[in-house]
Design a protein around this motif. Structure first.
Motif, PDB file in Angstrom:
ATOM      1  N   ASP A  12       6.534  27.696   0.084  1.00  0.00           N
ATOM      2  CA  ASP A  12       6.797  26.516  -0.743  1.00  0.00           C
ATOM      3  C   ASP A  12       8.035  26.709  -1.602  1.00  0.00           C
ATOM      4  O   ASP A  12       8.077  26.259  -2.748  1.00  0.00           O
ATOM      5  CB  ASP A  12       5.578  26.186  -1.607  1.00  0.00           C
ATOM      6  CG  ASP A  12       4.523  25.447  -0.806  1.00  0.00           C
ATOM      7  OD1 ASP A  12       4.859  24.417  -0.189  1.00  0.00           O
ATOM      8  OD2 ASP A  12       3.369  25.911  -0.770  1.00  0.00           O
ATOM      9  N   CYS A  13       9.038  27.368  -1.072  1.00  0.00           N
ATOM     10  CA  CYS A  13      10.274  27.607  -1.817  1.00  0.00           C
ATOM     11  C   CYS A  13      10.754  26.294  -2.464  1.00  0.00           C
ATOM     12  O   CYS A  13      10.926  25.289  -1.782  1.00  0.00           O
ATOM     13  CB  CYS A  13      11.346  28.157  -0.876  1.00  0.00           C
ATOM     14  SG  CYS A  13      12.900  28.494  -1.748  1.00  0.00           S
ATOM     15  N   PRO A  14      10.992  26.320  -3.789  1.00  0.00           N
ATOM     16  CA  PRO A  14      11.291  25.069  -4.493  1.00  0.00           C
ATOM     17  C   PRO A  14      12.787  24.847  -4.751  1.00  0.00           C
ATOM     18  O   PRO A  14      13.148  23.914  -5.470  1.00  0.00           O
ATOM     19  CB  PRO A  14      10.571  25.295  -5.831  1.00  0.00           C
ATOM     20  CG  PRO A  14      10.734  26.768  -6.081  1.00  0.00           C
ATOM     21  CD  PRO A  14      10.769  27.444  -4.721  1.00  0.00           C
ATOM     22  N   LEU A  15      13.668  25.689  -4.199  1.00  0.00           N
ATOM     23  CA  LEU A  15      15.046  25.732  -4.693  1.00  0.00           C
ATOM     24  C   LEU A  15      15.936  24.540  -4.322  1.00  0.00           C
ATOM     25  O   LEU A  15      16.940  24.307  -4.980  1.00  0.00           O
ATOM     26  CB  LEU A  15      15.719  27.040  -4.232  1.00  0.00           C
ATOM     27  CG  LEU A  15      15.096  28.327  -4.791  1.00  0.00           C
ATOM     28  CD1 LEU A  15      15.814  29.554  -4.252  1.00  0.00           C
ATOM     29  CD2 LEU A  15      15.134  28.310  -6.318  1.00  0.00           C
ATOM     30  N   CYS A  16      15.602  23.824  -3.267  1.00  0.00           N
ATOM     31  CA  CYS A  16      16.460  22.707  -2.847  1.00  0.00           C
ATOM     32  C   CYS A  16      15.662  21.400  -2.921  1.00  0.00           C
ATOM     33  O   CYS A  16      14.900  21.083  -1.995  1.00  0.00           O
ATOM     34  CB  CYS A  16      16.952  22.903  -1.412  1.00  0.00           C
ATOM     35  SG  CYS A  16      17.819  24.458  -1.162  1.00  0.00           S
ATOM     36  N   PRO A  17      15.824  20.633  -3.987  1.00  0.00           N
ATOM     37  CA  PRO A  17      14.987  19.438  -4.180  1.00  0.00           C
ATOM     38  C   PRO A  17      15.006  18.458  -3.005  1.00  0.00           C
ATOM     39  O   PRO A  17      13.972  17.927  -2.610  1.00  0.00           O
ATOM     40  CB  PRO A  17      15.574  18.801  -5.447  1.00  0.00           C
ATOM     41  CG  PRO A  17      16.272  19.919  -6.147  1.00  0.00           C
ATOM     42  CD  PRO A  17      16.750  20.875  -5.094  1.00  0.00           C
ATOM     43  N   ARG A 110      17.036  27.777   5.659  1.00  0.00           N
ATOM     44  CA  ARG A 110      15.733  27.963   6.316  1.00  0.00           C
ATOM     45  C   ARG A 110      14.888  26.702   6.416  1.00  0.00           C
ATOM     46  O   ARG A 110      13.904  26.682   7.154  1.00  0.00           O
ATOM     47  CB  ARG A 110      14.922  29.030   5.574  1.00  0.00           C
ATOM     48  CG  ARG A 110      15.585  30.369   5.423  1.00  0.00           C
ATOM     49  CD  ARG A 110      15.797  31.076   6.749  1.00  0.00           C
ATOM     50  NE  ARG A 110      16.351  32.404   6.480  1.00  0.00           N
ATOM     51  CZ  ARG A 110      15.601  33.484   6.346  1.00  0.00           C
ATOM     52  NH1 ARG A 110      14.300  33.419   6.500  1.00  0.00           N
ATOM     53  NH2 ARG A 110      16.173  34.652   6.068  1.00  0.00           N
ATOM     54  N   CYS A 111      15.217  25.685   5.644  1.00  0.00           N
ATOM     55  CA  CYS A 111      14.430  24.455   5.719  1.00  0.00           C
ATOM     56  C   CYS A 111      15.189  23.387   6.487  1.00  0.00           C
ATOM     57  O   CYS A 111      16.420  23.322   6.411  1.00  0.00           O
ATOM     58  CB  CYS A 111      14.110  23.931   4.313  1.00  0.00           C
ATOM     59  SG  CYS A 111      13.010  25.020   3.400  1.00  0.00           S
ATOM     60  N   ALA A 112      14.458  22.549   7.187  1.00  0.00           N
ATOM     61  CA  ALA A 112      15.085  21.477   7.957  1.00  0.00           C
ATOM     62  C   ALA A 112      15.763  20.490   7.020  1.00  0.00           C
ATOM     63  O   ALA A 112      15.147  20.012   6.068  1.00  0.00           O
ATOM     64  CB  ALA A 112      14.025  20.756   8.783  1.00  0.00           C
ATOM     65  N   ALA A 125      22.110  27.965  -2.084  1.00  0.00           N
ATOM     66  CA  ALA A 125      20.776  28.334  -2.601  1.00  0.00           C
ATOM     67  C   ALA A 125      20.053  29.254  -1.642  1.00  0.00           C
ATOM     68  O   ALA A 125      19.307  30.152  -2.051  1.00  0.00           O
ATOM     69  CB  ALA A 125      19.962  27.066  -2.845  1.00  0.00           C
ATOM     70  N   CYS A 126      20.269  29.032  -0.342  1.00  0.00           N
ATOM     71  CA  CYS A 126      19.532  29.821   0.652  1.00  0.00           C
ATOM     72  C   CYS A 126      20.248  31.122   1.025  1.00  0.00           C
ATOM     73  O   CYS A 126      19.654  31.995   1.658  1.00  0.00           O
ATOM     74  CB  CYS A 126      19.274  28.974   1.900  1.00  0.00           C
ATOM     75  SG  CYS A 126      17.697  29.363   2.693  1.00  0.00           S
ATOM     76  N   ARG A 127      21.508  31.240   0.626  1.00  0.00           N
ATOM     77  CA  ARG A 127      22.303  32.396   1.065  1.00  0.00           C
ATOM     78  C   ARG A 127      21.728  33.745   0.627  1.00  0.00           C
ATOM     79  O   ARG A 127      21.823  34.727   1.380  1.00  0.00           O
ATOM     80  CB  ARG A 127      23.750  32.238   0.604  1.00  0.00           C
ATOM     81  CG  ARG A 127      24.712  33.064   1.441  1.00  0.00           C
ATOM     82  CD  ARG A 127      26.150  32.748   1.098  1.00  0.00           C
ATOM     83  NE  ARG A 127      26.469  31.367   1.352  1.00  0.00           N
ATOM     84  CZ  ARG A 127      27.057  30.555   0.466  1.00  0.00           C
ATOM     85  NH1 ARG A 127      27.390  30.984  -0.731  1.00  0.00           N
ATOM     86  NH2 ARG A 127      27.323  29.307   0.787  1.00  0.00           N
TER      87      ARG A 127
HETATM   88  S1  SF4 Z   1      16.619  25.893   2.221  1.00  0.00           S
HETATM   89 FE1  SF4 Z   1      16.230  27.997   1.539  1.00  0.00          FE
HETATM   90  S2  SF4 Z   1      16.598  27.978  -0.668  1.00  0.00           S
HETATM   91 FE2  SF4 Z   1      16.385  25.825  -0.016  1.00  0.00          FE
HETATM   92  S3  SF4 Z   1      14.212  25.343  -0.326  1.00  0.00           S
HETATM   93 FE3  SF4 Z   1      14.428  26.044   1.799  1.00  0.00          FE
HETATM   94  S4  SF4 Z   1      14.015  28.244   1.752  1.00  0.00           S
HETATM   95 FE4  SF4 Z   1      14.418  27.604  -0.350  1.00  0.00          FE
END
Ligand code: SF4
Length: 213
Positions: A12-17, A110-112, A125-127
């Motif tokens: 549930d990574c919250p970093l990218c709204p 990592r997220c679509a 953010a994902c780097r």
């Molecule tokens: S793209 Fe990466 S940093 Fe952004 S919410 Fe998904 S896992 Fe987290």
């Protein structure tokens, strides 16, 4: 790499709204899908890492395994089998028994993302997860990047300056202790238009194999 960053983000990574909202939308519409950051797949002792851009909505976002279930995965996995970096048969399902050999597959984001296009802030953010993924592979020597955006993210994750390096298909670059090889992305558009042929893609992995010796 920052201290304490895991190689795999939390479910549930919250970093990218924006991507979190898209994840919630997909979870509501398709509760049986993976709908989370796509975990890297492959051999933890890999000497080759393949880095894509981001999971496809109906590919890794649905199945939970990189490049599994969408068009791009067919050419990628068939090429990995052909060049000895995978064994088994690819059946577009995470339980197809396919194993990667000396190889791992991950994504820069990592997220679509909607429309398969992550924003610059989402890449940033994902780097740290990408940097941690690379750092957690003790035998890693060669990185194949699928497309210029993936290439730039890998160069930046390694602390290099992406703007100063040439991209394009077959472009090679040494960053730190790693050899980078860039390939056009194995997307439907690139393969259907002939921009990337199976032979061109295979040649990239043959080069990787030759570099690994
Ligand atoms: S793209 Fe990466 S940093 Fe952004 S919410 Fe998904 S896992 Fe987290």
């Amino acid at each position: 790499m920052r201290e304490g960053i895991a190689a795999e983000p939390p479910r549930d990574c919250p970093l990218c709204p924006r991507l979190v909202a898209y994840r919630a939308e997909n979870r509501a519409a398709h509760p049986d899908w993976w709908n989370g950051p796509a975990p890297s797949f492959g051999d933890p002792a890999a000497r080759l890492l393949v880095v894509g851009l981001a999971p496809g909505r109906t590919g890794a976002n649905r199945t939970g395994r990189p490049f599994t279930g969408d068009f791009a995965g067919v050419l990628l996995y068939e090429t990995l089998i052909k060049t000895g970096f995978a064994r088994g048969a690819y059946a577009a399902r995470p339980d197809d028994g396919l194993q990667l050999v000396d190889c791992m597959i991950s994504n820069a984001v990592r997220c679509a993302p909607p429309g398969n296009k992550p924003e610059t802030a989402e890449e940033a953010a994902c780097r740290p997860f990408l940097a941690a993924r690379i750092a957690a592979l003790p035998r890693l020597r060669v990185i194949v990047t699928l497309g210029d955006v993936a290439r730039r993210n890998v160069v930046r994750a390694l602390g290099g300056k992406a703007s100063g390096s040439a991209g394009g298909h077959g472009a090679r670059l040494q960053v730190g202790g790693y050899q980078l090889i860039n390939s056009y992305h194995c997307s439907r558009l690139n393969t259907n238009t002939g921009r990337l042929t199976p032979a061109m893609f295979e040649a990239v992995f043959e080069t990787a194999k030759a570099l690994l010796g």
